[in-house]
Write a protein that holds these residues in place. Sequence first.
Motif, PDB file in Angstrom:
ATOM      1  N   GLY A 198      44.801  33.876   9.504  1.00  0.00           N
ATOM      2  CA  GLY A 198      44.161  33.580  10.796  1.00  0.00           C
ATOM      3  C   GLY A 198      44.891  34.287  11.905  1.00  0.00           C
ATOM      4  N   SER A 199      44.239  34.398  13.064  1.00  0.00           N
ATOM      5  CA  SER A 199      44.846  35.252  14.088  1.00  0.00           C
ATOM      6  C   SER A 199      45.971  34.593  14.867  1.00  0.00           C
ATOM      7  CB  SER A 199      43.806  35.833  15.038  1.00  0.00           C
ATOM      8  OG  SER A 199      42.681  35.074  15.159  1.00  0.00           O
ATOM      9  N   LYS A 200      45.990  33.255  14.932  1.00  0.00           N
ATOM     10  CA  LYS A 200      47.024  32.638  15.770  1.00  0.00           C
ATOM     11  C   LYS A 200      48.420  32.930  15.218  1.00  0.00           C
ATOM     12  CE  LYS A 200      47.054  28.382  18.358  1.00  0.00           C
ATOM     13  NZ  LYS A 200      46.846  26.938  18.298  1.00  0.00           N
ATOM     14  N   TYR A 217      44.244  43.902  20.522  1.00  0.00           N
ATOM     15  CA  TYR A 217      42.829  43.636  20.796  1.00  0.00           C
ATOM     16  C   TYR A 217      42.378  42.475  19.920  1.00  0.00           C
ATOM     17  CZ  TYR A 217      37.944  44.708  21.827  1.00  0.00           C
ATOM     18  OH  TYR A 217      36.647  44.654  22.249  1.00  0.00           O
ATOM     19  N   ASP A 218      42.042  41.364  20.561  1.00  0.00           N
ATOM     20  CA  ASP A 218      41.629  40.166  19.837  1.00  0.00           C
ATOM     21  C   ASP A 218      40.107  40.168  19.722  1.00  0.00           C
ATOM     22  OD1 ASP A 218      40.859  37.605  19.056  1.00  0.00           O
ATOM     23  OD2 ASP A 218      42.554  36.647  20.057  1.00  0.00           O
ATOM     24  N   ALA A 219      39.639  40.375  18.488  1.00  0.00           N
ATOM     25  CA  ALA A 219      38.191  40.475  18.260  1.00  0.00           C
ATOM     26  C   ALA A 219      37.676  39.254  17.488  1.00  0.00           C
ATOM     27  CB  ALA A 219      37.884  41.768  17.508  1.00  0.00           C
ATOM     28  N   ALA A 220      38.309  38.102  17.725  1.00  0.00           N
ATOM     29  CA  ALA A 220      37.948  36.894  16.956  1.00  0.00           C
ATOM     30  C   ALA A 220      36.461  36.539  17.080  1.00  0.00           C
ATOM     31  CB  ALA A 220      38.807  35.711  17.416  1.00  0.00           C
ATOM     32  N   TYR A 221      35.857  36.885  18.226  1.00  0.00           N
ATOM     33  CA  TYR A 221      34.452  36.506  18.438  1.00  0.00           C
ATOM     34  C   TYR A 221      33.494  37.691  18.291  1.00  0.00           C
ATOM     35  CZ  TYR A 221      36.597  32.256  20.104  1.00  0.00           C
ATOM     36  OH  TYR A 221      37.341  31.095  20.166  1.00  0.00           O
ATOM     37  N   SER A 222      33.989  38.811  17.773  1.00  0.00           N
ATOM     38  CA  SER A 222      33.131  40.007  17.703  1.00  0.00           C
ATOM     39  C   SER A 222      31.859  39.799  16.860  1.00  0.00           C
ATOM     40  CB  SER A 222      33.914  41.219  17.209  1.00  0.00           C
ATOM     41  OG  SER A 222      34.350  40.989  15.899  1.00  0.00           O
ATOM     42  N   CYS A 280      41.621  40.136  13.887  1.00  0.00           N
ATOM     43  CA  CYS A 280      40.309  39.525  13.631  1.00  0.00           C
ATOM     44  C   CYS A 280      40.479  38.260  12.808  1.00  0.00           C
ATOM     45  CB  CYS A 280      39.423  40.496  12.852  1.00  0.00           C
ATOM     46  SG  CYS A 280      39.142  42.034  13.723  1.00  0.00           S
ATOM     47  N   SER A 281      39.413  37.488  12.781  1.00  0.00           N
ATOM     48  CA  SER A 281      39.522  36.179  12.147  1.00  0.00           C
ATOM     49  C   SER A 281      38.228  35.817  11.419  1.00  0.00           C
ATOM     50  CB  SER A 281      39.796  35.152  13.244  1.00  0.00           C
ATOM     51  OG  SER A 281      39.732  33.856  12.724  1.00  0.00           O
ATOM     52  N   TYR A 282      38.379  35.086  10.331  1.00  0.00           N
ATOM     53  CA  TYR A 282      37.208  34.508   9.652  1.00  0.00           C
ATOM     54  C   TYR A 282      36.793  33.190  10.313  1.00  0.00           C
ATOM     55  CZ  TYR A 282      36.687  37.309   5.358  1.00  0.00           C
ATOM     56  OH  TYR A 282      36.403  38.291   4.445  1.00  0.00           O
ATOM     57  N   SER A 283      37.607  32.704  11.266  1.00  0.00           N
ATOM     58  CA  SER A 283      37.376  31.353  11.792  1.00  0.00           C
ATOM     59  C   SER A 283      35.986  31.199  12.385  1.00  0.00           C
ATOM     60  CB  SER A 283      38.426  31.014  12.846  1.00  0.00           C
ATOM     61  OG  SER A 283      39.648  30.763  12.212  1.00  0.00           O
ATOM     62  N   LYS A 284      35.639  32.064  13.319  1.00  0.00           N
ATOM     63  CA  LYS A 284      34.347  31.942  13.979  1.00  0.00           C
ATOM     64  C   LYS A 284      33.308  32.813  13.272  1.00  0.00           C
ATOM     65  CE  LYS A 284      36.919  29.419  16.429  1.00  0.00           C
ATOM     66  NZ  LYS A 284      37.500  29.431  17.724  1.00  0.00           N
TER      67      LYS A 284
HETATM   68  N1  PLP Z   1      41.804  34.278  19.365  1.00  0.00           N
HETATM   69  C1  PLP Z   1      41.008  33.629  20.211  1.00  0.00           C
HETATM   70  C2  PLP Z   1      40.550  34.329  21.434  1.00  0.00           C
HETATM   71  C3  PLP Z   1      40.619  32.301  19.962  1.00  0.00           C
HETATM   72  O1  PLP Z   1      39.841  31.660  20.835  1.00  0.00           O
HETATM   73  C4  PLP Z   1      41.084  31.668  18.785  1.00  0.00           C
HETATM   74  C5  PLP Z   1      40.714  30.287  18.469  1.00  0.00           C
HETATM   75  O2  PLP Z   1      40.090  29.555  19.167  1.00  0.00           O
HETATM   76  C6  PLP Z   1      41.924  32.378  17.947  1.00  0.00           C
HETATM   77  C7  PLP Z   1      42.258  33.678  18.249  1.00  0.00           C
HETATM   78  C8  PLP Z   1      42.514  31.718  16.739  1.00  0.00           C
HETATM   79  O3  PLP Z   1      41.863  32.056  15.609  1.00  0.00           O
HETATM   80  P1  PLP Z   1      42.376  31.624  14.191  1.00  0.00           P
HETATM   81  O4  PLP Z   1      41.626  30.405  13.804  1.00  0.00           O
HETATM   82  O5  PLP Z   1      42.070  32.805  13.322  1.00  0.00           O
HETATM   83  O6  PLP Z   1      43.856  31.370  14.237  1.00  0.00           O
END
Ligand code: PLP
Length: 397
Positions: free
Chosen positions: A104-106, A202-207, A233-237
């Motif tokens: 995950g990205s955090k 570059y945080d593309a978590a919502y791309s 990037c993340s699989y979260s969203k």
């Molecule tokens: N980046 C952004 C901009 C987010 O809003 C979030 C979660 O809300 C994250 C990263 C965290 O993502 P992850 O669940 O992959 O740790």
Amino acid sequence: MIRRNQTFARLEGSYLFPEIERRKEAFRATHPEAELINLGIGDASLPVPAVVAEAMAQKSLEMALPESFSGYGPSEGLKELRKRIAHIFYRDDFSLDEVFVSDGSKSEMCRLQALLGVGLKVGVQNPVYPVFVDSSIIFDAKEIVSLPCLPENNFFPELRQAAGCDLIYFCSPNNPTGVVYSKEHLEELVAFAIENRVLIIYDAAYSPFIQQGEHPRSIYEIEGAKEVAIEVCSYSKLAGFTGIRLGWTIVPKELRYADGGPILPDWRRIVQTLFNGASRISQAGGLAALTTEGLQGIEENIAIYLESARILKEALVAQGISVFGGDSSPYIWAHFPGKTSWDLFEEFLEELHIVTIPGSGFGTSGEGFVRLSAFCSYSDAVKAAEVMKRKQELLIT
Ligand code: PLP
């Protein structure tokens, strides 16, 4: 006894969510009959595609058998998953060596800080996803430069203010504003980074919420970005993995330090030292998510969130309220000039029974805004839109 890490003294208290909870509880105590609609939520609410759950169940069962049990995998992630990520998201424009599977990205943000070291001057958008600021402070950043993103500048910061920064965090689609940056904006960002020798994270978590062809989904769609940007990037969203945990990071081989040395080998060293790889079970789910069936399930879920965002946004726009985001993003950033974010939070809670997030919780440039999230259930989005339309006068006055 060991002394306290001095950087904690520089961290601001994380009061936002506890304070929201406190106010919600106080409201519930005095209005036990009220049904609250939670639009504060920043967590996925739709279930993962069945094919993902089946793949994870299968991998779990394999762990119980001597012939199929598997222990540690590569810290960088399973080859087949890295290959699939490179293919699906980057049209094979990166070699496997440049793709790193994360949990995950955090947590990845913190490992990136460990890579870059202490004493940095860091530029962040204001309002900002708080992890960029807090992780920089924990790693003893020399200075945090706040780059205001407001309606007046189309939420694109005045980059000159970031002159002298070692690093800029940039997030698109943005949390909290929901704004998605155009190709021209990202070209300006990359040109600035090249000229000023600044690294971009570059945080593309919502791309995945960006509708096909509308705006770049990756910073690497911009020429030159491989020389200056790391993409997280993340699989979260993307696929509802907030509780499963999976993501990926791209570190291009073109990326270099000021002295010309490559960053990639050092990043590999950090990953191999601080991380033992994402869970094999999550990775099995991640692979299944990138099959035809998995991708179809993902698309269906994102379409539902986007439809929720659309009806929430429409309800506000119908009343002449300035609203940003919500088109290629699950977040809606509603502007009520002249009011404070906490007063707005209270109004939404008391009068509409809707929970929001006060914009000022994301930084000074969030004052006067609230964030509404479409990660609620679809029926809650419909209910919230109805309430906002019915009690129109409360929002306008
Ligand atoms: N980046 C952004 C901009 C987010 O809003 C979030 C979660 O809300 C994250 C990263 C965290 O993502 P992850 O669940 O992959 O740790």
